[in-house]
Design a protein around this motif. Sequence first.
Motif, PDB file in Angstrom:
ATOM      1  N   THR A  17       0.814  -1.207   0.000  1.00 53.08           N
ATOM      2  CA  THR A  17       0.000   0.000   0.000  1.00 53.08           C
ATOM      3  C   THR A  17       0.851   1.260   0.000  1.00 53.08           C
ATOM      4  O   THR A  17       0.578   2.222  -0.721  1.00 53.08           O
ATOM      5  N   SER A  18       1.896   1.282   0.800  1.00 51.03           N
ATOM      6  CA  SER A  18       2.721   2.477   0.859  1.00 51.03           C
ATOM      7  C   SER A  18       3.398   2.752  -0.471  1.00 51.03           C
ATOM      8  O   SER A  18       3.637   3.904  -0.838  1.00 51.03           O
ATOM      9  N   LEU A  19       3.700   1.698  -1.211  1.00 51.18           N
ATOM     10  CA  LEU A  19       4.315   1.888  -2.519  1.00 51.18           C
ATOM     11  C   LEU A  19       3.313   2.444  -3.514  1.00 51.18           C
ATOM     12  O   LEU A  19       3.639   3.292  -4.335  1.00 51.18           O
ATOM     13  N   TRP A  20       2.065   1.954  -3.469  1.00 50.47           N
ATOM     14  CA  TRP A  20       1.049   2.461  -4.378  1.00 50.47           C
ATOM     15  C   TRP A  20       0.887   3.968  -4.219  1.00 50.47           C
ATOM     16  O   TRP A  20       0.708   4.688  -5.188  1.00 50.47           O
ATOM     17  N   LEU A  21       0.923   4.430  -2.973  1.00 48.21           N
ATOM     18  CA  LEU A  21       0.729   5.850  -2.729  1.00 48.21           C
ATOM     19  C   LEU A  21       1.838   6.680  -3.360  1.00 48.21           C
ATOM     20  O   LEU A  21       1.660   7.863  -3.629  1.00 48.21           O
ATOM     21  N   ALA A  22       2.974   6.058  -3.615  1.00 46.87           N
ATOM     22  CA  ALA A  22       4.091   6.780  -4.215  1.00 46.87           C
ATOM     23  C   ALA A  22       3.921   6.953  -5.715  1.00 46.87           C
ATOM     24  O   ALA A  22       4.595   7.770  -6.318  1.00 46.87           O
ATOM     25  N   SER A  64     -25.924  -1.632 -13.977  1.00 49.03           N
ATOM     26  CA  SER A  64     -26.026  -1.175 -12.584  1.00 49.03           C
ATOM     27  C   SER A  64     -24.696  -1.258 -11.842  1.00 49.03           C
ATOM     28  O   SER A  64     -24.534  -0.658 -10.774  1.00 49.03           O
ATOM     29  N   ASP A  65     -23.745  -2.006 -12.393  1.00 44.83           N
ATOM     30  CA  ASP A  65     -22.437  -2.171 -11.749  1.00 44.83           C
ATOM     31  C   ASP A  65     -21.435  -1.080 -12.126  1.00 44.83           C
ATOM     32  O   ASP A  65     -20.345  -0.999 -11.551  1.00 44.83           O
ATOM     33  N   ILE A  66     -21.766  -0.241 -13.103  1.00 39.04           N
ATOM     34  CA  ILE A  66     -20.825   0.764 -13.590  1.00 39.04           C
ATOM     35  C   ILE A  66     -20.443   1.716 -12.456  1.00 39.04           C
ATOM     36  O   ILE A  66     -21.302   2.219 -11.723  1.00 39.04           O
ATOM     37  N   SER A  67     -19.153   1.962 -12.311  1.00 39.57           N
ATOM     38  CA  SER A  67     -18.653   2.828 -11.234  1.00 39.57           C
ATOM     39  C   SER A  67     -19.087   4.277 -11.458  1.00 39.57           C
ATOM     40  O   SER A  67     -19.011   4.798 -12.566  1.00 39.57           O
ATOM     41  N   LYS A  68     -19.531   4.918 -10.384  1.00 40.15           N
ATOM     42  CA  LYS A  68     -19.960   6.312 -10.490  1.00 40.15           C
ATOM     43  C   LYS A  68     -18.784   7.235 -10.782  1.00 40.15           C
ATOM     44  O   LYS A  68     -18.943   8.275 -11.421  1.00 40.15           O
ATOM     45  N   ASP A  69     -17.619   6.857 -10.290  1.00 36.90           N
ATOM     46  CA  ASP A  69     -16.429   7.670 -10.516  1.00 36.90           C
ATOM     47  C   ASP A  69     -15.299   6.750 -10.959  1.00 36.90           C
ATOM     48  O   ASP A  69     -14.623   6.159 -10.142  1.00 36.90           O
ATOM     49  N   PHE A  70     -15.137   6.618 -12.277  1.00 40.81           N
ATOM     50  CA  PHE A  70     -14.082   5.777 -12.820  1.00 40.81           C
ATOM     51  C   PHE A  70     -12.784   6.578 -12.766  1.00 40.81           C
ATOM     52  O   PHE A  70     -12.624   7.579 -13.451  1.00 40.81           O
ATOM     53  N   GLY A 130      -3.769  -0.636  -6.994  1.00 35.98           N
ATOM     54  CA  GLY A 130      -4.627  -1.229  -5.988  1.00 35.98           C
ATOM     55  C   GLY A 130      -6.090  -0.881  -6.068  1.00 35.98           C
ATOM     56  O   GLY A 130      -6.847  -1.185  -5.150  1.00 35.98           O
ATOM     57  N   TRP A 131      -6.531  -0.245  -7.150  1.00 34.79           N
ATOM     58  CA  TRP A 131      -7.944   0.104  -7.284  1.00 34.79           C
ATOM     59  C   TRP A 131      -8.527  -0.547  -8.535  1.00 34.79           C
ATOM     60  O   TRP A 131      -7.813  -0.925  -9.455  1.00 34.79           O
ATOM     61  N   SER A 132      -9.846  -0.663  -8.534  1.00 36.14           N
ATOM     62  CA  SER A 132     -10.578  -1.192  -9.677  1.00 36.14           C
ATOM     63  C   SER A 132     -11.791  -0.328  -9.941  1.00 36.14           C
ATOM     64  O   SER A 132     -12.373   0.242  -9.010  1.00 36.14           O
ATOM     65  N   SER A 133     -12.183  -0.209 -11.198  1.00 38.88           N
ATOM     66  CA  SER A 133     -13.398   0.506 -11.582  1.00 38.88           C
ATOM     67  C   SER A 133     -14.049  -0.248 -12.731  1.00 38.88           C
ATOM     68  O   SER A 133     -13.365  -0.902 -13.526  1.00 38.88           O
ATOM     69  N   ILE A 134     -15.365  -0.124 -12.806  1.00 40.83           N
ATOM     70  CA  ILE A 134     -16.121  -0.778 -13.867  1.00 40.83           C
ATOM     71  C   ILE A 134     -16.659   0.281 -14.813  1.00 40.83           C
ATOM     72  O   ILE A 134     -17.239   1.286 -14.381  1.00 40.83           O
ATOM     73  N   GLY A 135     -16.447   0.079 -16.104  1.00 41.42           N
ATOM     74  CA  GLY A 135     -16.920   1.028 -17.098  1.00 41.42           C
ATOM     75  C   GLY A 135     -17.494   0.331 -18.311  1.00 41.42           C
ATOM     76  O   GLY A 135     -17.244  -0.861 -18.560  1.00 41.42           O
ATOM     77  N   LYS A 136     -18.268   1.088 -19.072  1.00 45.52           N
ATOM     78  CA  LYS A 136     -18.855   0.586 -20.313  1.00 45.52           C
ATOM     79  C   LYS A 136     -18.081   1.177 -21.486  1.00 45.52           C
ATOM     80  O   LYS A 136     -17.898   2.393 -21.566  1.00 45.52           O
ATOM     81  N   TRP A 137     -17.628   0.315 -22.362  1.00 42.96           N
ATOM     82  CA  TRP A 137     -16.790   0.734 -23.473  1.00 42.96           C
ATOM     83  C   TRP A 137     -17.397   0.298 -24.796  1.00 42.96           C
ATOM     84  O   TRP A 137     -17.917  -0.807 -24.922  1.00 42.96           O
ATOM     85  N   LYS A 138     -17.308   1.166 -25.785  1.00 39.39           N
ATOM     86  CA  LYS A 138     -17.661   0.797 -27.157  1.00 39.39           C
ATOM     87  C   LYS A 138     -16.503   1.204 -28.049  1.00 39.39           C
ATOM     88  O   LYS A 138     -15.947   2.293 -27.901  1.00 39.39           O
ATOM     89  N   GLY A 139     -16.137   0.305 -28.964  1.00 36.33           N
ATOM     90  CA  GLY A 139     -15.031   0.641 -29.844  1.00 36.33           C
ATOM     91  C   GLY A 139     -14.890  -0.331 -30.991  1.00 36.33           C
ATOM     92  O   GLY A 139     -15.602  -1.335 -31.082  1.00 36.33           O
TER      93      GLY A 139
END
Length: 256
Positions: A17-22, A64-70, A130-139
């Motif tokens: 965790t301390s390394l991620w913050l760096a 409904s699983d899409i993260s509000k703040d990706f 160390g974080w994860s987010s869910i998003g909807k992608w089209k491409g």
Amino acid sequence: MSLNRRRWLTAAGATLTSLWLAGCDKLASNSTFTGVLQVAEKWSQRAQRLITDRNALAQEFAPSDISKDFKANGTLRPQDDDYVALLAGNFADYRLVVDGLVEQPLALTMAEVRGLPSRTQITRHDCVEGWSSIGKWKGARLSALLERAKLKPEAKFIVFHCFDTLEQTLDGSGRYYESIDLIDAFHPQTILAYDMNDATLPVRHGYPLRLRVERQLGYKHAKYVMRLEAVSDFSQIGRGQGGFWPDRGYEWYAGI
């Protein structure tokens, strides 16, 4: 297999965790962290290449699983002159170049990219911080693009050259790039995303195009893509390890 891999990364990350913050740049120079990645790379590459179906899909989610703040990280708004000029013109003069070991080099407008066979998917983005987010992608399906360009037999990797410079270097190796092999390039979930959450891809998330290679960690998902180059190897690109972060100690294969 994929879910176990994600859980393993989460558990391993709890000790860092301390390394991620760096931030990512300091993680790349930390021997403990790169050691973790080396073990993870060997495990996941063997699992995906020898055990799982090469077309097995990463988990997809409901709206409904899409993260509000990706969360957005890395470059949030490139200051490179060519990107700034194109952005000012709403990318009207942009051309996605596809070259290297191809029979038919391409230079496509965004309208032409949007006209390619596409895929829409809701997936989870897992970052080494160390974080994860869910998003909807089209491409655009990367496979459709490569089929149009007609790869030569000696092509083994696709290199994604990007607009953003993360580090000023005398040899020019500070500009972001990434690469994947043809197994991931032709995977059904590998796309060049131009929409996110039913809207045009935001600048902070990689406008106009962002690679989505859903079975790999977040640092492989190159943003601000300007050129695709088919190559037999990447030893002469950047510092020769296949990507901006692999050049700085991360593992090239980041499968999950």
